[in-house]
Design a protein around this motif. Structure first.
Motif, short mmCIF file in Angstrom:
data_model
loop_
_atom_site.label_atom_id
_atom_site.label_comp_id
_atom_site.label_asym_id
_atom_site.label_seq_id
_atom_site.Cartn_x
_atom_site.Cartn_y
_atom_site.Cartn_z
N ILE A 4 0.86 -1.18 0.00
CA ILE A 4 0.00 0.00 0.00
C ILE A 4 0.90 1.23 0.00
O ILE A 4 1.71 1.43 0.90
N TYR A 5 0.73 2.03 -1.04
CA TYR A 5 1.46 3.29 -1.17
C TYR A 5 0.59 4.40 -0.59
O TYR A 5 -0.61 4.46 -0.87
N THR A 6 1.21 5.25 0.23
CA THR A 6 0.46 6.32 0.88
C THR A 6 1.11 7.66 0.57
O THR A 6 2.31 7.74 0.32
N ASP A 7 0.29 8.71 0.60
CA ASP A 7 0.84 10.06 0.43
C ASP A 7 -0.13 11.08 0.99
O ASP A 7 -1.33 10.83 1.11
N GLY A 8 0.44 12.23 1.33
CA GLY A 8 -0.33 13.37 1.80
C GLY A 8 0.13 14.61 1.07
O GLY A 8 1.25 14.68 0.57
N ALA A 9 -0.76 15.61 1.02
CA ALA A 9 -0.44 16.88 0.37
C ALA A 9 -1.13 17.98 1.15
O ALA A 9 -2.16 17.75 1.78
N CYS A 10 -0.56 19.17 1.11
CA CYS A 10 -1.18 20.29 1.82
C CYS A 10 -0.82 21.61 1.17
O CYS A 10 0.35 21.89 0.92
N GLY A 20 -5.70 20.17 2.88
CA GLY A 20 -4.83 19.04 2.60
C GLY A 20 -5.59 17.86 2.05
O GLY A 20 -6.82 17.79 2.12
N GLY A 21 -4.83 16.93 1.50
CA GLY A 21 -5.39 15.70 0.97
C GLY A 21 -4.54 14.51 1.36
O GLY A 21 -3.34 14.64 1.61
N TRP A 22 -5.14 13.38 1.42
CA TRP A 22 -4.47 12.11 1.73
C TRP A 22 -4.92 11.07 0.70
O TRP A 22 -6.01 11.20 0.11
N ALA A 23 -4.10 10.05 0.51
CA ALA A 23 -4.47 8.97 -0.42
C ALA A 23 -3.67 7.71 -0.12
O ALA A 23 -2.58 7.78 0.43
N PHE A 24 -4.25 6.59 -0.53
CA PHE A 24 -3.49 5.35 -0.54
C PHE A 24 -3.91 4.51 -1.74
O PHE A 24 -5.02 4.63 -2.24
N VAL A 25 -2.95 3.69 -2.19
CA VAL A 25 -3.15 2.83 -3.36
C VAL A 25 -2.74 1.41 -2.96
O VAL A 25 -1.61 1.19 -2.51
N VAL A 26 -3.67 0.48 -3.10
CA VAL A 26 -3.43 -0.92 -2.75
C VAL A 26 -2.96 -1.66 -4.00
O VAL A 26 -3.62 -1.61 -5.04
N VAL A 27 -1.83 -2.34 -3.87
CA VAL A 27 -1.27 -3.10 -4.98
C VAL A 27 -1.13 -4.56 -4.54
O VAL A 27 -0.52 -4.86 -3.51
N LYS A 28 -1.72 -5.44 -5.34
CA LYS A 28 -1.66 -6.87 -5.05
C LYS A 28 -1.21 -7.58 -6.32
O LYS A 28 -1.76 -7.34 -7.40
N LYS A 29 -0.17 -8.40 -6.19
CA LYS A 29 0.39 -9.13 -7.33
C LYS A 29 0.76 -8.18 -8.47
O LYS A 29 0.54 -8.47 -9.64
N GLY A 30 1.30 -7.03 -8.11
CA GLY A 30 1.79 -6.08 -9.09
C GLY A 30 0.74 -5.24 -9.79
O GLY A 30 1.06 -4.48 -10.69
N LYS A 31 -0.53 -5.37 -9.36
CA LYS A 31 -1.60 -4.61 -10.01
C LYS A 31 -2.37 -3.80 -8.97
O LYS A 31 -2.60 -4.26 -7.85
N GLN A 32 -2.76 -2.60 -9.39
CA GLN A 32 -3.56 -1.75 -8.51
C GLN A 32 -4.92 -2.40 -8.29
O GLN A 32 -5.64 -2.71 -9.24
N GLU A 33 -5.25 -2.61 -7.03
CA GLU A 33 -6.51 -3.27 -6.69
C GLU A 33 -7.55 -2.30 -6.14
O GLU A 33 -8.75 -2.50 -6.31
N HIS A 34 -7.07 -1.25 -5.47
CA HIS A 34 -8.00 -0.33 -4.81
C HIS A 34 -7.26 0.97 -4.51
O HIS A 34 -6.04 0.97 -4.34
N SER A 35 -8.01 2.07 -4.41
CA SER A 35 -7.43 3.32 -3.96
C SER A 35 -8.51 4.14 -3.27
O SER A 35 -9.70 3.96 -3.54
N GLU A 36 -8.07 4.99 -2.36
CA GLU A 36 -8.98 5.91 -1.67
C GLU A 36 -8.25 7.22 -1.46
O GLU A 36 -7.02 7.25 -1.35
#
Length: 164
Positions: A4-10, A20-36
């Motif tokens: 899970i890659y995470t980041d914030g911005a402000c 500000g903003g926040w986000a995360f990206v879920v990666v499973k088996k090398g592919k993006q599976e979900h993000s919020e």
């Protein structure tokens, strides 16, 4: 293994009107599976970075197999160093005071992150520092989403400002 890659911005970091903003990206088996992603007003970049990690941990807790290995990847040295070097252990021993004797900033976010880590199990989580803005596909996606969260929050804030 789940990454899970995470980041914030402000924008206006630390100022009363900061958005500000926040986000995360879920990666499973090398592919993006979900993000919020999402946004907040009156915040700081560190709060958004911490919120992204917390939201990622809570997502993993709720939606993934807790026996999977989780790798949280962030470009925030503050977060990765705190968790990998155990700064939080000293903070807790010192009643949430830092090495300068000042109260630890963002204590509530840290306590929630640590609680989630305990729920998942420390042995199943690795915290890895990645270089920001260096072409890492999923770190870049998390960054774009965090900025999007901040922009959307700013637009919502502006849209309703003149109604009262």
């Amino acid at each position: 293994m789940i990454e899970i890659y995470t980041d914030g911005a402000c924008s206006g970091n630390g100022k009363k009107n900061a958005v500000g903003g926040w986000a995360f990206v879920v990666v499973k088996k090398g592919k993006q599976e979900h993000s919020e992603y999402g946004g907040e007003t009156g915040t700081t970049n560190n709060q958004m970075e911490l919120t992204a990690v917390l939201k990622a941990l809570l997502y993993f807790e709720k939606n993934m197999n807790l026996t999977d290995t989780l790798r949280i990847k962030s470009d925030s040295a503050y977060i990765i160093d705190c968790l990998n070097k155990g700064w939080y252990k000293k903070w807790k021993l010192n009643r949430w005071k830092n090495s300068s004797g000042e109260p630890v900033k963002n204590r509530e976010l840290w306590e929630n992150i640590l609680g989630s880590i305990d729920n998942i199990g420390k042995s199943t989580i690795d915290f890895i520092k990645v270089k920001g803005h260096r072409g890492n596909k999923y770190n870049e996606i998390a960054d774009v989403l965090a900025v999007k969260g901040a922009k959307e929050k700013k637009m919502t804030k502006c849209k309703f400002k003149n109604l009262y």
